[in-house]
Enzyme design. Structure first.
Site, PDB file in Angstrom:
ATOM      1  N   PHE A  92       0.855  -1.187   0.000  1.00 42.76           N
ATOM      2  CA  PHE A  92       0.000   0.000   0.000  1.00 42.76           C
ATOM      3  C   PHE A  92       0.888   1.232   0.000  1.00 42.76           C
ATOM      4  CE2 PHE A  92      -4.692   0.416   0.912  1.00 42.76           C
ATOM      5  CZ  PHE A  92      -5.057  -0.761   0.268  1.00 42.76           C
ATOM      6  N   GLN A 152      -7.990  14.330   3.325  1.00 44.51           N
ATOM      7  CA  GLN A 152      -7.287  13.477   2.367  1.00 44.51           C
ATOM      8  C   GLN A 152      -8.074  13.330   1.072  1.00 44.51           C
ATOM      9  OE1 GLN A 152      -6.400   8.909   2.735  1.00 44.51           O
ATOM     10  NE2 GLN A 152      -4.536  10.084   3.144  1.00 44.51           N
ATOM     11  N   HIS A 168      -8.189  10.943  -2.070  1.00 47.05           N
ATOM     12  CA  HIS A 168      -7.730   9.656  -2.592  1.00 47.05           C
ATOM     13  C   HIS A 168      -7.408   9.829  -4.071  1.00 47.05           C
ATOM     14  CE1 HIS A 168      -7.568   5.398  -3.539  1.00 47.05           C
ATOM     15  NE2 HIS A 168      -7.643   5.120  -2.255  1.00 47.05           N
ATOM     16  N   LEU A 196     -14.998   4.994  -4.787  1.00 44.83           N
ATOM     17  CA  LEU A 196     -13.607   4.635  -4.521  1.00 44.83           C
ATOM     18  C   LEU A 196     -13.137   3.474  -5.405  1.00 44.83           C
ATOM     19  CD1 LEU A 196     -11.056   4.835  -2.708  1.00 44.83           C
ATOM     20  CD2 LEU A 196     -12.152   3.173  -1.187  1.00 44.83           C
ATOM     21  N   GLU A 209      -7.013   1.569  -3.275  1.00 46.16           N
ATOM     22  CA  GLU A 209      -5.557   1.593  -3.441  1.00 46.16           C
ATOM     23  C   GLU A 209      -5.012   0.200  -3.726  1.00 46.16           C
ATOM     24  OE1 GLU A 209      -1.969   3.262  -0.667  1.00 46.16           O
ATOM     25  OE2 GLU A 209      -3.649   4.562  -1.168  1.00 46.16           O
ATOM     26  N   ARG A 224      -0.740   9.096  -0.503  1.00 43.86           N
ATOM     27  CA  ARG A 224      -1.894   9.576  -1.259  1.00 43.86           C
ATOM     28  C   ARG A 224      -1.844  11.068  -1.569  1.00 43.86           C
ATOM     29  NH1 ARG A 224      -6.609   6.087   1.888  1.00 43.86           N
ATOM     30  NH2 ARG A 224      -6.074   4.090   0.904  1.00 43.86           N
ATOM     31  N   HIS A 264     -11.803  12.030   0.462  1.00 41.86           N
ATOM     32  CA  HIS A 264     -11.876  10.648   0.934  1.00 41.86           C
ATOM     33  C   HIS A 264     -11.820  10.470   2.446  1.00 41.86           C
ATOM     34  CE1 HIS A 264     -11.329   6.325   0.891  1.00 41.86           C
ATOM     35  NE2 HIS A 264     -10.159   6.431   1.506  1.00 41.86           N
ATOM     36  N   ARG A 324      -2.897  10.534   6.012  1.00 42.42           N
ATOM     37  CA  ARG A 324      -3.031   9.139   6.439  1.00 42.42           C
ATOM     38  C   ARG A 324      -2.462   8.192   5.392  1.00 42.42           C
ATOM     39  NH1 ARG A 324      -6.484   5.161   5.238  1.00 42.42           N
ATOM     40  NH2 ARG A 324      -8.140   6.445   4.300  1.00 42.42           N
ATOM     41  N   LEU A 325      -1.727   7.186   5.847  1.00 40.17           N
ATOM     42  CA  LEU A 325      -1.325   6.111   4.949  1.00 40.17           C
ATOM     43  C   LEU A 325      -2.498   5.170   4.721  1.00 40.17           C
ATOM     44  CD1 LEU A 325       2.266   4.957   5.966  1.00 40.17           C
ATOM     45  CD2 LEU A 325       1.573   6.708   4.322  1.00 40.17           C
TER      46      LEU A 325
END
Length: 570
Positions: free
Chosen positions: A120, A235, A237, A247, A250, A281, A350, A385-386
């Site tokens: 990811f 965030q 995406h 969505l 990922e 992201r 997102h 955020r990861l």
């Protein structure tokens, strides 16, 4: 008004809410009286839309480590995450994967039978545990199934629309709620409250979020006196389906999918050569927007120019095994089979990095209130955020908050029923029913979302943010003069949408003011007039407190206990 009494009230029934309920039931040995409150049917929370995976260190024998996961998360956060929180998280998360495994979730597995993990963005090791591309749905189902063994003490309030969190003497006293099924106004009391209502993605027009994610819990917490932290960090995406915003997980890129511009180039080589499509992201989204703005995108009749997400080279077998939902969605919504053609995508709103301020145990500044999941800001994610860390956060802090709140409720006696405060909420609704105002709350919502899309997107400027804030405050004034056509309480979606729009305005104002004030670029907050990160001035968390005149901002330091900030390159 009917009054219902419980030991513990959990507001929200997504991943964090269900994990909290399960842990509280386990801690209470099935004797704790728990209320689950949701404006939806229990299994319809937006958590079911999480697709790609849940991050955890499971392969120390193959080169992963807690320290590596922590470093990836801190660096991914652009150094705004609290590092003590990150350290706690990476050590606790593997236990949650094994809990779910023992409770029966069908994790995807390797040929040797071990739980599979995929790469990811921003992670230096493939640590995203997954169940095909339906991870959130299967995690929800597993938690719900396991919770069923405690049904004698679980009280469900499905389709109950909460309008306020009632605070008396700086303690949670109850929830004022419209029982949509029976058309009644009720008060739900508890010795403790866990807020687990998710984010606020619907303040944007182009978003991955379902229509129900309108920031209710954030706004109610804010109005009740709880500070909101770091709300300017939104965030985007990189892969939202055109034109809906649905969505495209990922996991598409984790499995080897590539991003192509209109020349057929894998353009990420220009922006993050070591990570390519698996950069964090915020970086991928900015790269995509740069390509589109420079004319390297594809034109769209809806005005959303896009680039391509290409899965064709993965082959039919791998797409059917690892990404079946993606194929189902693209065929159903745009008539495109990703086995045969690339998918049109662009960055899409997102996730809310900010939220209700909590400490490392999910405890808010109010004695008997906890918060967990996306609604909370324990500051695991900082400015970005990861991927795969969000479902993980819901599991860890759902468990922690559930255990803490359950222990508190067991050892505390109930206070007085706040009937007068709840009655005041009912009076507000009655006044709205009687209002002859000429403002259309649906139109206000439409303009709000258009404003956020225009001025709080992937790239921002001070001038644009100020214009957005001015518009939000204009809408806030107009909102005072709304009216509703449906005057009943039973399934009154007109009333529900009207109140939601008020919540959305409050959350949007906090986010926009925070963004205007933060004169730097960091993570998901990228300003074209302040292009660099400024640790000397801005290595701190934004705190927004409610006042009748709008948010009042303050700041608190970031915990920097392991790594000093360095330049963020991939």
């Amino acid at each position: 008004m009917e009054v219902y009494n419980h030991d513990l009230v959990i507001l929200g029934t997504g991943l964090a809410g269900l994990r909290a309920a399960l842990e509280a039931a386990r801690q209470g040995k099935g004797e704790l009286d728990i209320a689950l409150v949701s404006k939806l049917q229990l299994m319809r929370a937006h958590s079911v839309a999480a697709e790609g995976g849940t991050a955890a260190v499971l392969r120390q024998d193959e080169g992963d480590s807690h320290e590596l996961h922590a470093w990836d998360t801190v660096k991914g956060s652009d150094f705004l995450a609290d590092q003590d929180v990150v350290d706690f998280f990476v050590h606790e998360m593997p236990k949650e994967i094994l809990h779910l495994d023992h409770w029966g979730i069908p994790w995807s597995r390797r040929e040797d039978g071990r739980i599979a993990q995929r790469p990811f963005g921003g992670h230096t090791f493939p640590r995203a545990v997954f169940a095909a591309d339906k991870t959130g749905l299967l995690e929800m189902q597993t938690l719900y199934d396991t919770l069923m063994q405690y049904t004698k003490k679980i009280n469900r309030y499905d389709e109950g629309f909460v309008t306020s969190i009632v605070i008396e003497n700086n303690r949670f006293a109850g929830l004022a709620m419209v029982d949509m099924i029976n058309g009644r106004f009720v008060l739900i009391r508890g010795k403790a409250l866990i807020i687990a209502t998710g984010g606020a993605g619907q303040i944007f027009g182009f978003t991955t979020y379902s229509e129900t994610v309108t920031g209710d819990g954030l706004a109610m917490a804010y109005r009740s006196g709880l500070p909101l932290k770091d709300m300017e960090f939104i965030q985007f995406h990189p892969t939202g389906l055109i034109p809906s915003g649905i969505l495209m997980t990922e996991a598409c890129r984790g499995e080897g999918g590539t991003l192509l511009n209109n020349q057929g180039e894998r353009f990420m080589s220009k922006y993050a050569p070591s990570k390519m499509e698996l950069a964090p992201r915020d970086m991928v989204s900015r790269s995509e927007m740069t390509e589109i703005e420079e004319g390297s995108g594809f034109p769209s009749p809806e005005g959303f120019d896009y680039i391509h997400l290409d899965l064709r080279h993965l082959g039919r077998e791998k797409i059917l095994e690892r990404l079946p939902l993606i194929r189902e969605v693209t065929i159903k919504h745009i008539g495109l089979d990703p086995i045969e053609k690339p998918i049109p995508i662009r960055p899409v709103a997102h996730y809310t990095m900010g939220g209700v301020h909590t400490d490392i145990k999910g405890h808010t500044p109010i004695e008997n209130i906890w918060a967990a999941g996306e609604v909370a800001c324990v500051s695991l994610h900082g400015a970005n955020r990861l991927g795969a860390n969000s479902t993980a956060e819901c599991l860890v802090w759902g468990r922690v908050a559930g255990a803490e709140a359950a222990q508190y409720a067991v050892n505390t006696s109930a206070g007085e029923a706040p009937v007068e405060a709840a009655q005041a909420e009912l009076t507000k609704i009655e006044a709205l029913f009687q209002s002859k105002g000429n403002e259309d709350h649906y139109q206000i919502r439409k303009e709000l979302r258009k404003t956020l899309d225009a001025h709080m997107g992937v790239f921002r400027t001070g001038e644009g943010i100020q214009a957005g804030l001015n518009k939000i405050r204009e809408l806030k004034d107009r909102y005072k003069y709304i009216s509703v056509k449906d005057k009943s309480l039973r399934y009154n979606t007109d009333l529900e949408r009207a109140i939601e729009t008020g919540f959305m305005i409050d959350v949007a104002e906090v986010a926009t003011l925070g963004a205007l004030t933060r004169t730097e670029s960091r993570g998901g907050h990228a300003r074209r007039d302040y292009k660099t990160r400024d640790d000397e001035i801005w290595l701190k968390h934004t705190m927004a407190c409610f006042t009748p005149d709008g948010p009042e901002l303050d700041y608190i330091p970031v915990n920097v206990s392991m790594w000093k900030p360095v330049e963020r390159k991939y």
